[in-house]
Design an enzyme around this catalytic site. Sequence first.
Site, PDB file in Angstrom:
ATOM      1  N   SER A 177      -6.821  -1.897   0.592  1.00 52.00           N
ATOM      2  CA  SER A 177      -8.323  -1.734   0.892  1.00 52.00           C
ATOM      3  C   SER A 177      -9.041  -3.321   0.737  1.00 52.00           C
ATOM      4  O   SER A 177      -8.725  -4.214   0.287  1.00 52.00           O
ATOM      5  CB  SER A 177      -8.623  -0.648   0.125  1.00 52.00           C
ATOM      6  OG  SER A 177      -8.866  -1.273  -1.368  1.00 52.00           O
ATOM      7  N   GLU A 221      -4.033  -8.545   4.268  1.00 58.29           N
ATOM      8  CA  GLU A 221      -4.379  -7.697   5.486  1.00 58.29           C
ATOM      9  C   GLU A 221      -4.996  -6.140   4.900  1.00 58.29           C
ATOM     10  O   GLU A 221      -4.381  -5.640   4.389  1.00 58.29           O
ATOM     11  CB  GLU A 221      -2.894  -7.213   6.065  1.00 58.29           C
ATOM     12  CG  GLU A 221      -2.717  -6.668   7.505  1.00 58.29           C
ATOM     13  CD  GLU A 221      -3.034  -5.158   7.398  1.00 58.29           C
ATOM     14  OE1 GLU A 221      -4.397  -4.736   7.710  1.00 58.29           O
ATOM     15  OE2 GLU A 221      -1.865  -4.767   7.553  1.00 58.29           O
ATOM     16  N   LYS A 277       4.492  -5.414  -6.403  1.00 54.23           N
ATOM     17  CA  LYS A 277       4.236  -4.209  -7.086  1.00 54.23           C
ATOM     18  C   LYS A 277       3.937  -3.161  -5.923  1.00 54.23           C
ATOM     19  O   LYS A 277       2.897  -3.576  -5.133  1.00 54.23           O
ATOM     20  CB  LYS A 277       2.693  -4.476  -7.989  1.00 54.23           C
ATOM     21  CG  LYS A 277       2.180  -3.204  -8.533  1.00 54.23           C
ATOM     22  CD  LYS A 277       0.931  -3.340  -8.699  1.00 54.23           C
ATOM     23  CE  LYS A 277       0.217  -2.685  -7.860  1.00 54.23           C
ATOM     24  NZ  LYS A 277       0.299  -1.084  -7.665  1.00 54.23           N
ATOM     25  N   PRO A 278       4.684  -2.193  -5.935  1.00 55.17           N
ATOM     26  CA  PRO A 278       4.442  -1.172  -4.860  1.00 55.17           C
ATOM     27  C   PRO A 278       3.243  -0.410  -5.372  1.00 55.17           C
ATOM     28  O   PRO A 278       2.814  -0.321  -6.570  1.00 55.17           O
ATOM     29  CB  PRO A 278       5.662  -0.343  -4.915  1.00 55.17           C
ATOM     30  CG  PRO A 278       6.228  -0.601  -6.326  1.00 55.17           C
ATOM     31  CD  PRO A 278       5.859  -1.903  -6.754  1.00 55.17           C
ATOM     32  N   SER A 279       2.675   0.437  -4.432  1.00 54.26           N
ATOM     33  CA  SER A 279       1.534   1.363  -4.898  1.00 54.26           C
ATOM     34  C   SER A 279       2.148   2.247  -6.044  1.00 54.26           C
ATOM     35  O   SER A 279       3.323   2.762  -5.801  1.00 54.26           O
ATOM     36  CB  SER A 279       1.120   2.074  -3.717  1.00 54.26           C
ATOM     37  OG  SER A 279       0.283   3.129  -3.903  1.00 54.26           O
ATOM     38  N   GLU A 280       1.352   2.598  -6.904  1.00 51.76           N
ATOM     39  CA  GLU A 280       1.796   3.417  -7.770  1.00 51.76           C
ATOM     40  C   GLU A 280       2.071   4.855  -7.402  1.00 51.76           C
ATOM     41  O   GLU A 280       2.656   5.633  -7.913  1.00 51.76           O
ATOM     42  CB  GLU A 280       0.874   3.648  -9.041  1.00 51.76           C
ATOM     43  CG  GLU A 280      -0.572   3.979  -8.722  1.00 51.76           C
ATOM     44  CD  GLU A 280      -1.604   2.646  -8.400  1.00 51.76           C
ATOM     45  OE1 GLU A 280      -2.894   2.763  -8.480  1.00 51.76           O
ATOM     46  OE2 GLU A 280      -0.955   1.720  -8.171  1.00 51.76           O
ATOM     47  N   CYS A 294      -4.181   1.667   9.327  1.00 51.65           N
ATOM     48  CA  CYS A 294      -5.616   0.816   9.399  1.00 51.65           C
ATOM     49  C   CYS A 294      -5.985   0.458  10.783  1.00 51.65           C
ATOM     50  O   CYS A 294      -6.733  -0.030  11.393  1.00 51.65           O
ATOM     51  CB  CYS A 294      -5.425  -0.629   8.453  1.00 51.65           C
ATOM     52  SG  CYS A 294      -3.549  -1.268   8.812  1.00 51.65           S
ATOM     53  N   GLU A 312     -14.296   3.525   7.108  1.00 51.30           N
ATOM     54  CA  GLU A 312     -12.841   3.935   7.288  1.00 51.30           C
ATOM     55  C   GLU A 312     -12.897   5.154   6.456  1.00 51.30           C
ATOM     56  O   GLU A 312     -12.879   5.192   5.141  1.00 51.30           O
ATOM     57  CB  GLU A 312     -12.029   2.809   6.795  1.00 51.30           C
ATOM     58  CG  GLU A 312     -10.360   2.789   6.887  1.00 51.30           C
ATOM     59  CD  GLU A 312      -9.752   1.694   6.698  1.00 51.30           C
ATOM     60  OE1 GLU A 312      -8.817   1.296   7.267  1.00 51.30           O
ATOM     61  OE2 GLU A 312     -10.058   0.931   5.547  1.00 51.30           O
ATOM     62  N   PRO A 322       0.684  -1.342  -0.059  1.00 49.48           N
ATOM     63  CA  PRO A 322       0.022   0.044  -0.152  1.00 49.48           C
ATOM     64  C   PRO A 322       0.955   1.421   0.261  1.00 49.48           C
ATOM     65  O   PRO A 322       2.216   1.168   0.312  1.00 49.48           O
ATOM     66  CB  PRO A 322      -0.674  -0.185   1.442  1.00 49.48           C
ATOM     67  CG  PRO A 322       0.339  -0.911   2.039  1.00 49.48           C
ATOM     68  CD  PRO A 322       0.913  -1.721   1.331  1.00 49.48           C
ATOM     69  N   TRP A 323       0.067   2.602  -0.024  1.00 50.15           N
ATOM     70  CA  TRP A 323       0.830   3.770  -0.228  1.00 50.15           C
ATOM     71  C   TRP A 323       1.018   4.235   1.115  1.00 50.15           C
ATOM     72  O   TRP A 323       1.968   5.142   1.249  1.00 50.15           O
ATOM     73  CB  TRP A 323      -0.067   4.652  -1.000  1.00 50.15           C
ATOM     74  CG  TRP A 323      -1.378   4.689  -0.455  1.00 50.15           C
ATOM     75  CD1 TRP A 323      -2.638   4.250  -1.114  1.00 50.15           C
ATOM     76  CD2 TRP A 323      -1.856   5.400   0.453  1.00 50.15           C
ATOM     77  NE1 TRP A 323      -3.786   4.531  -0.592  1.00 50.15           N
ATOM     78  CE2 TRP A 323      -3.362   5.409   0.521  1.00 50.15           C
ATOM     79  CE3 TRP A 323      -1.412   6.248   1.666  1.00 50.15           C
ATOM     80  CZ2 TRP A 323      -4.263   5.913   1.574  1.00 50.15           C
ATOM     81  CZ3 TRP A 323      -2.169   7.175   2.698  1.00 50.15           C
ATOM     82  CH2 TRP A 323      -3.822   6.582   2.346  1.00 50.15           C
ATOM     83  N   ALA A 374     -11.516  -3.578  -0.783  1.00 51.08           N
ATOM     84  CA  ALA A 374     -11.941  -3.515  -2.492  1.00 51.08           C
ATOM     85  C   ALA A 374     -10.835  -4.321  -2.931  1.00 51.08           C
ATOM     86  O   ALA A 374     -11.193  -5.267  -3.864  1.00 51.08           O
ATOM     87  CB  ALA A 374     -12.321  -2.397  -2.852  1.00 51.08           C
TER      88      ALA A 374
END
Length: 503
Positions: free
Chosen positions: A252, A273, A199-202, A307, A405, A174-175, A254
């Site tokens: 997230s 997670e 893959k890191p967050s863009e 989170c 959230e 995540p970012w 989603a």
Amino acid sequence: MTTTETALPRAAFIVRRAPGQTSAPELPPSGHFINGAFVPGASADLLDVFNPSTGAVLASVAAGTAADVDTAVAAAVAAQASWGGTTPRERSEVLHRIADIIEANRAVFERLEAANTGKPGAVAEDDVSSTIDTFRFMAGACRTLTSLAGGDYAPGHTSVILREPVGVVGVITPWNYPLLMAAWKLAPILAAGNSVVLKPSEQTPLSTLKLAELVAGQIPDGILNVVTGQGRTVGQRLSEHPDIALVALTGSVASGQAVAGTAARSVKRVHLELGGKAPVVVFPDADLAAAAAGVRNAGYWNAGQDCGAACRVLVHESVAEEFTRLLAEEVGTLVLGAPDAGDDVEIGPMISRQHFERVKEALAEAKAAGLRTVVGGSALDGPGYFIEPTVIADVPAGAPIASHEIFGPVVTVESFASTEEAVKRANETPYGLSASVWTKDSGLSFSVPKQLDFGTVWVNAHLVLANEVPWGGFKGSGYGRDLSLYALDDYSRTKHVMVNHGA
């Protein structure tokens, strides 16, 4: 909440900015990191990476494609064949080497993380320190794995229990904690003998790419591969790739649902997670000043973009007014600003314009519903994506702002009349990551956590983590555990070998 309408002093927040030009962080290469080297992507398309404190473009990285993922997976498959056959000691030495490299380049990582995420210096420093400790812990933990003892469990047969790597693991980070969340995945995955395509967050790929740049040539080629890009392309391909044995995601709900749905088609293991909406249950006998200070620290750490943030207070009605007053005083002292605007800056910006607008929308909905804003409640003028630290009081049961959230510097306060009501209300959330209980009653400190449906429950504390203990949630917060020996369990598989004595 039973309360008088005593007006509480409203803090006047400003965004502190650096007085002059600051030095630019040391940027990593912009390509994908595959098989030990940076390579251009299959597409010439780039993605801009922004500095959320200013809104300006900080760097650009490759927009990965499915073909880039395929190339990275092929490298990971080839590397895992030998890496998975190494001894725990050999893998431990590699993890210690990674920790040493991060330690030697601590200042580089702190500046880069602060620039890419807007984190204050203290938060960036804590992230880097925790990252180093994560690799060092797993370096030791991988040498202590235990299983059911081998033995003769059937007449004439001897059983041996083996712990094996699962193979190639696809990772999506995540970012909000780019470097630390990469470490939480990479350390146990590599310790168990797997290879990785990450893959890191863009939005925040820079510290992960810098890590890849610095470990190149220092660890076996191909065991760590990084492909930058959008989730709908790179993340999707990781989830569906036939040569990836497990997908691990922090993100997230989603995103977790999308990954799990795709992975299910190939019966691929998934480690998720996901989100959280942590209740903070304050009983009437609690040290209210300590509880307010605890929420100040754990509710607004990383600008609430956590989170596990202490974002939803449930306080007994007999002390609700006093607690709200103490919390308002605590929150009013928070210092907002850019990372380079002083060591005392505690809250940075939202990560992006899109997220900034999402948090503003949640605040507007609370105002439209007639909820009482005690502190903050507004966006601050730019540049950058800053939101005032906010406390919203007198929140009724079931209010959307107390169940959804927000992922920003917003804490809600609602009240309860009995222990049974507190437990019921705390559990009325789709999330199950973390919670805390504040009381001096030793009986409550044991009985209430057992009734709360959350993976971590603190007593008279919140958001305290250690690598020796697991982190992960229930319900909509996902499954699988980060940190501790339980993480190694998640990234390995158990094999039973039974040998016939007479054969």
